[in-house]
Scaffold this motif. Structure first.
Motif, PDB file in Angstrom:
ATOM      1  N   GLY A 199     -63.157  48.675 -62.877  1.00 27.30           N
ATOM      2  CA  GLY A 199     -63.717  49.984 -62.570  1.00 27.30           C
ATOM      3  C   GLY A 199     -62.719  51.000 -62.080  1.00 27.30           C
ATOM      4  O   GLY A 199     -63.103  52.097 -61.662  1.00 27.30           O
ATOM      5  N   ARG A 200     -61.441  50.656 -62.122  1.00 31.24           N
ATOM      6  CA  ARG A 200     -60.404  51.590 -61.704  1.00 31.24           C
ATOM      7  C   ARG A 200     -59.451  51.830 -62.865  1.00 31.24           C
ATOM      8  O   ARG A 200     -59.178  50.935 -63.666  1.00 31.24           O
ATOM      9  CB  ARG A 200     -59.631  51.057 -60.491  1.00 31.24           C
ATOM     10  CG  ARG A 200     -60.496  50.764 -59.284  1.00 31.24           C
ATOM     11  CD  ARG A 200     -59.656  50.634 -58.025  1.00 31.24           C
ATOM     12  NE  ARG A 200     -59.073  51.916 -57.646  1.00 31.24           N
ATOM     13  CZ  ARG A 200     -59.686  52.836 -56.905  1.00 31.24           C
ATOM     14  NH1 ARG A 200     -60.917  52.638 -56.479  1.00 31.24           N
ATOM     15  NH2 ARG A 200     -59.075  53.962 -56.604  1.00 31.24           N
ATOM     16  N   VAL A 201     -58.914  53.053 -62.941  1.00 25.52           N
ATOM     17  CA  VAL A 201     -57.984  53.430 -63.996  1.00 25.52           C
ATOM     18  C   VAL A 201     -56.679  53.886 -63.352  1.00 25.52           C
ATOM     19  O   VAL A 201     -56.688  54.578 -62.320  1.00 25.52           O
ATOM     20  CB  VAL A 201     -58.553  54.563 -64.878  1.00 25.52           C
ATOM     21  CG1 VAL A 201     -57.581  54.909 -65.998  1.00 25.52           C
ATOM     22  CG2 VAL A 201     -59.902  54.172 -65.449  1.00 25.52           C
ATOM     23  N   THR A 202     -55.558  53.483 -63.940  1.00 24.57           N
ATOM     24  CA  THR A 202     -54.258  53.969 -63.496  1.00 24.57           C
ATOM     25  C   THR A 202     -53.492  54.512 -64.701  1.00 24.57           C
ATOM     26  O   THR A 202     -53.624  54.008 -65.813  1.00 24.57           O
ATOM     27  CB  THR A 202     -53.425  52.858 -62.824  1.00 24.57           C
ATOM     28  OG1 THR A 202     -53.252  51.779 -63.741  1.00 24.57           O
ATOM     29  CG2 THR A 202     -54.104  52.348 -61.570  1.00 24.57           C
ATOM     30  N   ASP A 203     -52.726  55.556 -64.468  1.00 21.37           N
ATOM     31  CA  ASP A 203     -51.813  56.104 -65.466  1.00 21.37           C
ATOM     32  C   ASP A 203     -50.448  56.164 -64.797  1.00 21.37           C
ATOM     33  O   ASP A 203     -50.318  56.705 -63.689  1.00 21.37           O
ATOM     34  CB  ASP A 203     -52.265  57.493 -65.916  1.00 21.37           C
ATOM     35  CG  ASP A 203     -51.556  57.947 -67.177  1.00 21.37           C
ATOM     36  OD1 ASP A 203     -50.938  57.105 -67.843  1.00 21.37           O
ATOM     37  OD2 ASP A 203     -51.630  59.146 -67.511  1.00 21.37           O
ATOM     38  N   SER A 204     -49.427  55.601 -65.448  1.00 23.55           N
ATOM     39  CA  SER A 204     -48.154  55.378 -64.771  1.00 23.55           C
ATOM     40  C   SER A 204     -46.999  56.132 -65.412  1.00 23.55           C
ATOM     41  O   SER A 204     -46.952  56.317 -66.629  1.00 23.55           O
ATOM     42  CB  SER A 204     -47.823  53.880 -64.755  1.00 23.55           C
ATOM     43  OG  SER A 204     -48.806  53.148 -64.061  1.00 23.55           O
TER      44      SER A 204
END
Length: 439
Positions: free
Chosen positions: A70-75
């Motif tokens: 349920g969490r999104v990361t963009d790196s």
């Protein structure tokens, strides 16, 4: 950290993670970076984002998104040891896609030492409301060392407003190829005169033209760089398909890129099975595709067996090479010649693990389809929880005059003794005969 505060960071490779909690009605977000001298970029090349994912110096690259629990990361990966001496500041920004940051819960930016995986700085909840772009933080030099500052400056004009504020020239994508200029229409001939007029004496010859040497030589001009294009299409589980025709992308060359990064830890599925399996530096992924043409011919484009294809003859698909790094600037690339789209019935792009791992677990991969005309199409692969060595990425299908791209992101598990290629063939009903091959 609180807004406006700063902290020293190590001069090393740092992973900058933009994160938030996803859910119904939550817009997507994208991380970006700008390298500044005197508060402005030197050129559009100093802007790193999803359509321009790596800086020429190698100091900054966009690594892409990952979704889990349920969490999104963009790196972003920022290697401070490779930042050019003239660069004073590296801006760390975010833009909302399809909404405002007030709709994005639990927004944060975190800076980690990429090698040690330790947290160097974190800034939570910049107080967003109607903003569609944010400068969340920045790296800046002080007396030969680097610091991170929590900024929290918002824009209601999106990524375009933020980019132009720092000197980036922005343009929308050209939806169709430029039409050739119409040929000039010759004037109709004059009607013949009923009476013959006397012929005038010939005009005296013109004086000789001045010698070209007398004129100064023309200066060679460098053509201006094309403006940066910000438009994109992101495919998701909820919206997995897009029409290339509606995007204006059914001619020219379409580049399909796969890039990845390795998480050096044991894969989740292997831990559950009690067989720890690590991902190694010699990981070799192969981007491939199955094709079916309108004349009924079928085949595969892949490095295995040196079946690299061709652009000027069937199958009008070419594999650029065999990459083993997963770097965003290179990665694995296929090119599809859309000028011959009438020959395509369907094309299935997939990826196999040739060596270095037993599954895609702990592998973070992003797929980008970049038509020559129209907006780029991208998506991230879901987290792999099965012992898969082959993943169907995207299915391109011809429907009349249209080409539709569908996100598959489907992990397949080959049966014992069955190759990944035969596995994806069976899953999609291609019906080909397979023999062992090497590359």
């Amino acid at each position: 950290m609180s807004k406006g505060s700063n902290t020293p960071v190590p001069t090393t490779a740092l992973r900058v993670e933009l994160g938030w909690r996803t859910g119904p009605g939550v817009p997507d977000a994208d991380a970006s970076a700008l390298l500044l001298v005197g508060g402005k970029v030197r050129s559009d090349a100093d802007f790193v984002f999803y359509n321009q994912p790596a800086h020429s110096s190698g100091a900054v690259r966009h690594e892409g998104k990952r979704e889990s629990g349920g969490r999104v990361t963009d790196s972003l990966l920022v290697d401070l040891t490779r930042v050019e001496p003239s660069i004073e500041t590296v801006i760390l920004a975010a833009s909302a896609d399809g909404g405002r940051f007030g709709q994005v819960p639990d927004l944060y930016i975190e800076v980690r030492d990429a090698a040690a995986n330790t947290v160097a700085a974190r800034f939570d909840n910049p107080g967003a409301t109607v903003e569609t772009a944010f400068v969340l933080g920045e790296f800046y030099r002080r007396q030969g060392a680097w610091k991170f500052r929590a900024v929290g400056q918002g824009y209601d004009s999106g990524l375009e407003g933020l980019a132009t504020d720092y000197g980036i020239s922005v343009d929308e994508p050209q939806r169709t190829p430029p039409a050739p200029a119409p040929a000039p229409v010759a004037p109709p001939p004059a009607p013949p005169s009923p009476v013959s007029a006397p012929t005038a004496p010939p005009a005296p010859p013109a004086p000789p033209a001045a010698s070209p040497a007398a004129a100064p030589p023309p200066r060679s001009a460098t053509p201006p760089a094309e403006p940066v294009r910000l438009t994109k299409v992101t495919l998701t589980k909820a919206a997995p398909s897009v029409s290339l025709t509606k995007q204006g992308g059914t001619s020219g060359a379409m580049r399909v890129n796969l890039n990845w990064q390795v998480r050096k830890q044991f894969s989740g599925w292997a831990r559950k099975l009690g067989r720890p399996v690590a991902l190694h530096d010699d990981l070799d992924l192969d981007l491939c595709c199955l094709y079916e043409l309108t004349d009924g011919s079928k085949g595969v484009v892949q490095a295995l067996g040196n079946a690299f294809g061709a652009l000027d003859r069937p199958p009008f698909i070419h594999l650029d090479g065999d990459d083993r790094t997963g770097a965003v600037a290179t990665g694995e690339n296929l090119t599809i010649n859309l000028d011959h789209k009438r020959y395509f019935r369907r094309v299935l792009v997939f990826v196999t693990i040739y060596q270095g791992a037993r599954s895609f677990a702990d592998l973070h991969a992003t797929v980008t389809l970049q038509p020559q005309y129209g907006a780029p199409i991208d998506f991230s692969l879901d987290e792999c929880t099965v012992p898969s060595t082959v993943c169907a990425l995207a299915l391109i299908t011809s429907t009349g005059d249209d080409l539709v791209v569908r996100r598959e992101a489907r992990y397949l598990v080959p049966e014992r003794g069955v190759s990944p290629q035969r596995t994806v063939d069976h899953a999609y009903g291609w019906g080909m005969n397979w023999t062992p091959g090497r590359k």
